[in-house]
Design a protein around this motif. Sequence first.
Motif, PDB file in Angstrom:
ATOM      1  N   TRP A 551       0.798  -1.199  -0.563  1.00 35.62           N
ATOM      2  CA  TRP A 551       0.153  -0.315  -0.003  1.00 35.62           C
ATOM      3  C   TRP A 551       0.353   1.146  -0.337  1.00 35.62           C
ATOM      4  O   TRP A 551       0.597   2.069  -0.503  1.00 35.62           O
ATOM      5  N   ARG A 552       2.006   1.584   0.465  1.00 35.88           N
ATOM      6  CA  ARG A 552       3.327   2.285   0.573  1.00 35.88           C
ATOM      7  C   ARG A 552       3.045   2.404  -0.153  1.00 35.88           C
ATOM      8  O   ARG A 552       3.524   4.205  -1.213  1.00 35.88           O
ATOM      9  N   GLU A 553       3.978   1.557  -1.127  1.00 35.67           N
ATOM     10  CA  GLU A 553       4.580   1.239  -2.931  1.00 35.67           C
ATOM     11  C   GLU A 553       3.270   2.078  -4.172  1.00 35.67           C
ATOM     12  O   GLU A 553       3.539   2.949  -4.391  1.00 35.67           O
ATOM     13  N   LEU A 554       2.210   2.196  -3.623  1.00 34.15           N
ATOM     14  CA  LEU A 554       0.874   2.301  -4.765  1.00 34.15           C
ATOM     15  C   LEU A 554       0.428   3.441  -4.360  1.00 34.15           C
ATOM     16  O   LEU A 554       0.281   4.102  -5.072  1.00 34.15           O
ATOM     17  N   ILE A 555       0.599   4.461  -3.191  1.00 34.83           N
ATOM     18  CA  ILE A 555       0.274   5.452  -2.560  1.00 34.83           C
ATOM     19  C   ILE A 555       1.837   6.751  -3.241  1.00 34.83           C
ATOM     20  O   ILE A 555       0.958   7.679  -4.313  1.00 34.83           O
ATOM     21  N   GLU A 556       2.952   6.335  -2.838  1.00 30.88           N
ATOM     22  CA  GLU A 556       3.432   6.811  -4.494  1.00 30.88           C
ATOM     23  C   GLU A 556       3.337   6.878  -5.511  1.00 30.88           C
ATOM     24  O   GLU A 556       3.788   7.656  -5.949  1.00 30.88           O
ATOM     25  N   VAL A 557       3.121   5.664  -5.927  1.00 31.29           N
ATOM     26  CA  VAL A 557       3.118   5.675  -7.384  1.00 31.29           C
ATOM     27  C   VAL A 557       1.617   6.289  -8.282  1.00 31.29           C
ATOM     28  O   VAL A 557       1.460   7.129  -8.461  1.00 31.29           O
ATOM     29  N   LEU A 574      -4.690   2.966  -8.271  1.00 33.64           N
ATOM     30  CA  LEU A 574      -5.965   3.255  -7.775  1.00 33.64           C
ATOM     31  C   LEU A 574      -6.459   1.883  -7.313  1.00 33.64           C
ATOM     32  O   LEU A 574      -7.285   1.287  -6.205  1.00 33.64           O
ATOM     33  N   VAL A 575      -6.234   1.094  -8.522  1.00 31.79           N
ATOM     34  CA  VAL A 575      -7.631  -0.297  -8.649  1.00 31.79           C
ATOM     35  C   VAL A 575      -7.335  -1.621  -7.590  1.00 31.79           C
ATOM     36  O   VAL A 575      -7.919  -1.763  -5.972  1.00 31.79           O
ATOM     37  N   PRO A 576      -5.797  -1.322  -7.206  1.00 29.49           N
ATOM     38  CA  PRO A 576      -5.644  -2.624  -5.777  1.00 29.49           C
ATOM     39  C   PRO A 576      -5.413  -1.702  -5.133  1.00 29.49           C
ATOM     40  O   PRO A 576      -5.943  -2.482  -3.986  1.00 29.49           O
ATOM     41  N   PHE A 577      -5.238  -0.624  -4.554  1.00 33.23           N
ATOM     42  CA  PHE A 577      -5.603  -0.005  -3.150  1.00 33.23           C
ATOM     43  C   PHE A 577      -6.761   0.476  -2.949  1.00 33.23           C
ATOM     44  O   PHE A 577      -6.981   0.151  -1.941  1.00 33.23           O
ATOM     45  N   ALA A 578      -7.606   0.277  -3.270  1.00 35.90           N
ATOM     46  CA  ALA A 578      -8.840   0.709  -3.364  1.00 35.90           C
ATOM     47  C   ALA A 578      -9.643  -1.460  -2.974  1.00 35.90           C
ATOM     48  O   ALA A 578     -10.310  -0.760  -2.200  1.00 35.90           O
ATOM     49  N   ASP A 579      -9.077  -1.956  -3.726  1.00 34.69           N
ATOM     50  CA  ASP A 579      -9.528  -2.660  -2.886  1.00 34.69           C
ATOM     51  C   ASP A 579      -8.777  -3.133  -1.564  1.00 34.69           C
ATOM     52  O   ASP A 579     -10.101  -3.412  -0.821  1.00 34.69           O
ATOM     53  N   MET A 580      -7.835  -2.903  -1.213  1.00 33.42           N
ATOM     54  CA  MET A 580      -7.101  -2.953   0.551  1.00 33.42           C
ATOM     55  C   MET A 580      -7.981  -1.969   0.899  1.00 33.42           C
ATOM     56  O   MET A 580      -8.740  -2.114   1.713  1.00 33.42           O
ATOM     57  N   GLN A 581      -8.227  -0.306   0.694  1.00 39.93           N
ATOM     58  CA  GLN A 581      -9.348   0.288   1.460  1.00 39.93           C
ATOM     59  C   GLN A 581     -10.443  -0.635   1.636  1.00 39.93           C
ATOM     60  O   GLN A 581     -10.968   0.121   2.665  1.00 39.93           O
ATOM     61  N   ALA A 582     -11.677  -1.194   0.865  1.00 42.47           N
ATOM     62  CA  ALA A 582     -12.910  -1.658   0.618  1.00 42.47           C
ATOM     63  C   ALA A 582     -12.857  -2.595   2.371  1.00 42.47           C
ATOM     64  O   ALA A 582     -13.475  -2.808   2.528  1.00 42.47           O
ATOM     65  N   ARG A 583     -11.838  -3.372   2.544  1.00 39.91           N
ATOM     66  CA  ARG A 583     -11.513  -4.484   3.132  1.00 39.91           C
ATOM     67  C   ARG A 583     -10.983  -3.989   3.832  1.00 39.91           C
ATOM     68  O   ARG A 583     -10.936  -4.657   5.732  1.00 39.91           O
ATOM     69  N   HIS A 584     -10.578  -2.748   4.269  1.00 44.62           N
ATOM     70  CA  HIS A 584     -10.168  -2.001   5.687  1.00 44.62           C
ATOM     71  C   HIS A 584     -11.869  -0.987   6.091  1.00 44.62           C
ATOM     72  O   HIS A 584     -10.992  -0.244   6.773  1.00 44.62           O
TER      73      HIS A 584
END
Length: 675
Positions: A551-557, A574-584
């Motif tokens: 998630w750190r890498e994805l925010i920077e990217v 954002l797509v994989p990051f959004a998946d992590m957001q939804a799960r949290h």
Amino acid sequence: MTARRTVPRAPVQLPPSPTLLVGRDADLARLDEIADRPGPRLVVVSGVAGIGKTAVALRWLHDRRSRFPGGILHARLAPGPEISDAETDVLLHGFLCALGVPPGEILEAPGQRAGQFRALTDGRAFAVLLDHAWRSEDVRALLPSSERAVVVVTSQSQLPALVLDGAEQLVLSPLSPDHARELFVRRARPVDVAPADVDAVLQRCGGLPLSVSIEAARWRTRPHRSARTAAPPDTPWQTGDFATMASVYDSAYQSVPDPVRRYYRGLGRLPFTYHDPDVLAEAFNCTIKELQKAFESLAEVNFLDEPHENAVALVGMVRPDARRRADASGEDADLLLRYIRALAARVSAGSKDVHSFRPRLEPDADTDGPAVFATPGDAMQWWHRHREAVYAVAAEAAADESLNEDLWRLAEAVWGFFLHLRDYDRFRELCLAGLEAARQCRNPTAEALMHLQAGFADSEQGRLDDALAHLEAAQEIGEREQSGPILATCCSRRARDARARGRLEGPDGALAWYERSIEKHFEIGRPRGAHMGRRRRAEVLIMLGRENEAWRELIEVARYMEAIGDVAQLAKALVPFADMQARHGERDAARDRLQEVLAQAENIQSAETEELLRTALAALEPAAGDTAPDDTSTHDGQDVSLPAGLQQPAASHQDADNRPAAATDAEDCARNENR
């Protein structure tokens, strides 16, 4: 006792009805519709020579003779663009005689016979067939005034001036493949022609009924030949009964002004596809106004197909004739070269508009010129309309060694459009042609680029071994030529290959190769390529369950890609990051952010990115009975939300040594970073 004049029965001057008419039910129904209207009815049945205009008119009039108790008159006008007033008077003389007027009572003064004809037929329910008309004024001189009359005109020209007389247009189209096959088989009986031979014949006949019928007749006279040895129906050295087929378009060709004939011949030199008029104007070295004026003349004689204002093509049936005339004239012999360069310039400009992050191999190709498209969306619309022309001209260029340089450059320029639409098979074919062209040009860097582009298409379609072969060839060239961009991309491709084969960790695994790719891209001053590597590495980390790092890498990217305006790569981060957001527990925030980026993707009409985001948004919709987690809105105690207004990324272990700021990296793009 004075003899009484015998009233003749209603004259029917029609030639025999065609013995076979296939695929014209809709056209016959259209004539019925016109004839059922009140008042004088005038219809112009037009189309190229051999399309079956007279056959349609004759079949309709014969089958509906009962509708015309006053008779049916017929006149074949002079076989050329002009007829004299004297010839018109002769035709009227024939009409009056057929209607029972004694020759001695027919008026002699020029022009008076038309009035006599109209007076005699006033109120009469009859039809007139004026065959092979060329000029509206010739038709107008023969028109009756009866409210119950129907006049059918056949012409290679659309005779647009007759619209002022209330004329309706019926433009005949080529036969569909099924109807052309039916016509051929029925004409060729009792000869049984092999299906493959029928296919070959129909392909070169182009749906022209006359050509199909001539071919069928030939098969009946020589039933043991094959399509391979048969001469096409427009062969110029034909003799005998079919000698006129080679010159069937002569009258229409001669009827247009001489400057217009040049454009007709020139279009015959180009691929059979729809063309952008602006590209044609540049290739012909003329103004768009001059070209459009010529197109009006070609359209009037049904030589031109215009599905909309920004696309034109010769009607398929006349293209062989146009090409034959072009070869005979010797004019514009280099038109294909001028066309491919004009087309490539437009492709390059549009591709840069929709994907501005990849410099061309030749620095001069990236020089900014006048704006071609107002917006990226306009560029994508242009590509949707004209990509067939790009692929068609590439196919012709592949057969001409003198166009090798232009061919691989065209394949390079298409990249930006391809990324948004992913038409893999067509793109791969283009890249393979570009690869061979680059080899012939002895340009190793271009050859490596074509390997990487073709390999990318192979990889995306699961052809891993083919993709690996392209990768190894590109890497060998990169090492030999010491090309940093090629080698950096090869590292990324090695990672992709390892990931597809399930090797995620270890010295030869995907993570290790992505690390090498990231370092290599930073080393050559290509931070965008490095951040793309970071995004892909994050995807592998998620697969390995190491979400804290991912998630750190994805925010920077995501911050970087938004800073340089790369919507496609922003979405992929954002797509994989959004998946992590939804799960949290941040489902709503994830949905809102993806919808914002979707609006940007829609603005540039990126089908690939739109599909990615819509799929991700659909996955965020909660299933029935789902509840969000209560206390997992942070990840390892840190906030996982991504602000709508992204700021400059903080330095990480990959860019702590004074890497260029994201906001100034819009010009940075990995030359061969292919995703």
